[in-house]
Design a protein around this motif. Structure first.
Motif, short mmCIF file in Angstrom:
data_model
loop_
_atom_site.label_atom_id
_atom_site.label_comp_id
_atom_site.label_asym_id
_atom_site.label_seq_id
_atom_site.Cartn_x
_atom_site.Cartn_y
_atom_site.Cartn_z
N MET A 138 -6.48 57.19 49.05
CA MET A 138 -6.52 57.15 47.72
C MET A 138 -6.87 55.75 47.29
N ALA A 139 -7.72 55.40 46.22
CA ALA A 139 -8.08 54.35 45.65
C ALA A 139 -7.01 53.72 44.88
N ASN A 140 -6.94 52.72 44.54
CA ASN A 140 -6.22 51.88 43.70
C ASN A 140 -6.99 51.31 42.51
N ARG A 141 -6.40 50.81 41.32
CA ARG A 141 -7.10 50.30 40.22
C ARG A 141 -8.34 49.32 40.71
N GLN A 142 -7.95 48.33 41.49
CA GLN A 142 -8.98 47.35 42.12
C GLN A 142 -10.20 48.10 42.69
N ASP A 143 -9.85 49.24 43.50
CA ASP A 143 -10.92 49.96 44.14
C ASP A 143 -11.87 50.43 43.10
N TRP A 144 -11.56 51.26 41.90
CA TRP A 144 -12.33 51.49 41.08
C TRP A 144 -12.98 50.44 40.24
N LEU A 145 -12.38 49.25 39.83
CA LEU A 145 -13.11 48.30 39.39
C LEU A 145 -14.22 47.67 40.21
N ASP A 146 -13.74 47.35 41.31
CA ASP A 146 -14.98 47.08 42.48
C ASP A 146 -16.16 47.97 42.57
N ALA A 147 -15.86 49.22 42.67
CA ALA A 147 -16.77 50.02 42.54
C ALA A 147 -17.57 50.08 41.22
N GLY A 148 -16.88 49.64 40.13
CA GLY A 148 -17.69 49.52 38.93
C GLY A 148 -18.57 48.45 38.91
N LEU A 149 -18.37 47.43 39.61
CA LEU A 149 -18.89 46.20 39.54
C LEU A 149 -20.44 46.53 40.25
N VAL A 150 -20.45 47.23 41.37
CA VAL A 150 -21.29 47.49 42.39
C VAL A 150 -22.35 48.42 41.41
N ILE A 151 -21.81 49.37 40.69
CA ILE A 151 -22.69 50.48 40.31
C ILE A 151 -23.11 49.57 38.77
N LEU A 152 -22.68 48.83 38.12
CA LEU A 152 -23.20 48.07 37.09
C LEU A 152 -24.34 47.27 37.53
N ALA A 153 -24.20 46.65 38.69
CA ALA A 153 -25.19 45.83 39.34
C ALA A 153 -26.48 46.59 39.92
N GLU A 154 -26.13 47.88 40.28
CA GLU A 154 -27.26 48.50 40.80
C GLU A 154 -27.86 49.70 39.68
N HIS A 155 -27.18 49.83 38.86
CA HIS A 155 -27.60 50.96 37.79
C HIS A 155 -27.50 50.41 36.61
N GLY A 156 -27.06 49.17 36.21
CA GLY A 156 -26.76 48.74 34.76
C GLY A 156 -25.70 49.39 34.02
N ALA A 157 -25.75 49.02 32.76
CA ALA A 157 -24.30 49.81 31.97
C ALA A 157 -24.69 51.30 31.82
N PRO A 158 -25.84 51.80 31.56
CA PRO A 158 -26.22 53.28 31.21
C PRO A 158 -25.72 54.15 32.55
N GLY A 159 -25.89 53.64 33.93
CA GLY A 159 -25.51 54.11 35.00
C GLY A 159 -24.03 54.18 35.24
N LEU A 160 -23.11 53.48 34.67
CA LEU A 160 -21.68 53.50 34.79
C LEU A 160 -21.23 54.72 34.15
N THR A 161 -21.01 55.57 35.29
CA THR A 161 -20.39 56.96 34.63
C THR A 161 -19.22 57.45 35.66
N ILE A 162 -18.38 58.24 34.99
CA ILE A 162 -17.27 58.74 36.06
C ILE A 162 -17.87 59.27 37.19
N GLU A 163 -18.76 60.13 37.14
CA GLU A 163 -19.57 60.94 38.38
C GLU A 163 -19.98 60.01 38.97
N ARG A 164 -20.69 58.83 38.90
CA ARG A 164 -21.23 58.34 39.73
C ARG A 164 -20.14 57.11 40.56
N LEU A 165 -18.82 56.77 39.76
CA LEU A 165 -17.63 56.19 40.38
C LEU A 165 -17.19 57.39 41.18
N MET A 166 -16.96 58.49 41.02
CA MET A 166 -16.17 59.35 41.75
C MET A 166 -17.06 59.51 43.11
#
Length: 177
Positions: free
Chosen positions: A1-29
């Motif tokens: 199970m992921a903790n809050r930190q894991d979600w935020l770290d994944a968010g930074l990676v997605i933000l870097a790779e896809h920009g703000a428009p690519g930051l979606t719940i589906e992509r995080l999941m």
């Protein structure tokens, strides 16, 4: 199970790779291989996640860097060397450019980025003032050192950590290379 930190770290990676428009719940999941329930366990929705992500970005990419450079109260030269080790790394999933692009479209992100830029430049000014005792030079060097990094982040192809260290060696003197 992921903790809050894991979600935020994944968010930074997605933000870097896809920009703000690519930051979606589906992509995080998909990145964490988890469900929406796990996301909603930690965040009330995407607006809350984005707020937490910006706080995480500031803490991870600014506050932690400064704390690392200051640990043990080193001499100014050592502070600069430590900071260089952190920022002159090989290109990876660095969200810096994506955050700057996002700030052009979102006032909350722009406010956070103004605070981050101010904090970073003020840190560099302070260290340079400690090193030289020259307040006028510290004003210029604080901005110059920061502008080199910001500009390097926008280069295509990306500037390597080695190239960035070489640029800083020219500006700071060979002993920092």
């Amino acid at each position: 199970m992921a903790n809050r930190q894991d979600w935020l770290d994944a968010g930074l990676v997605i933000l870097a790779e896809h920009g703000a428009p690519g930051l979606t719940i589906e992509r995080l999941m998909a990145r964490l291989e988890l469900t929406k329930g796990s996301f909603y366990h930690h965040f009330k929705g995407m607006p809350g996640f984005r707020t937490a992500l910006l706080e995480h970005y500031e803490a991870t990419m600014t506050t932690r860097y400064i704390e690392t450079a200051l640990a043990g109260d080193p001499a100014p030269e050592e502070k600069i060397k430590r900071l260089l080790e952190l920022v002159a790394k090989e290109p990876t999933s660095d969200p810096e450019v994506a955050v700057r692009a996002w700030a052009m479209q979102d006032q909350d992100v722009a406010a956070m980025l103004r605070r981050v830029d101010h904090t970073r430049i003020e840190f560099l000014r302070t260290v340079w003032r400690e090193r030289t005792g020259d307040p006028a030079a510290s004003e210029v060097m604080g901005k110059l050192l920061y502008l080199i990094l910001v500009g390097a982040n926008h280069m295509l192809p990306p500037i390597t950590g080695r190239e960035l260290r070489a640029l800083y060696a020219v500006v700071l003197g060979a002993d920092f290379g």
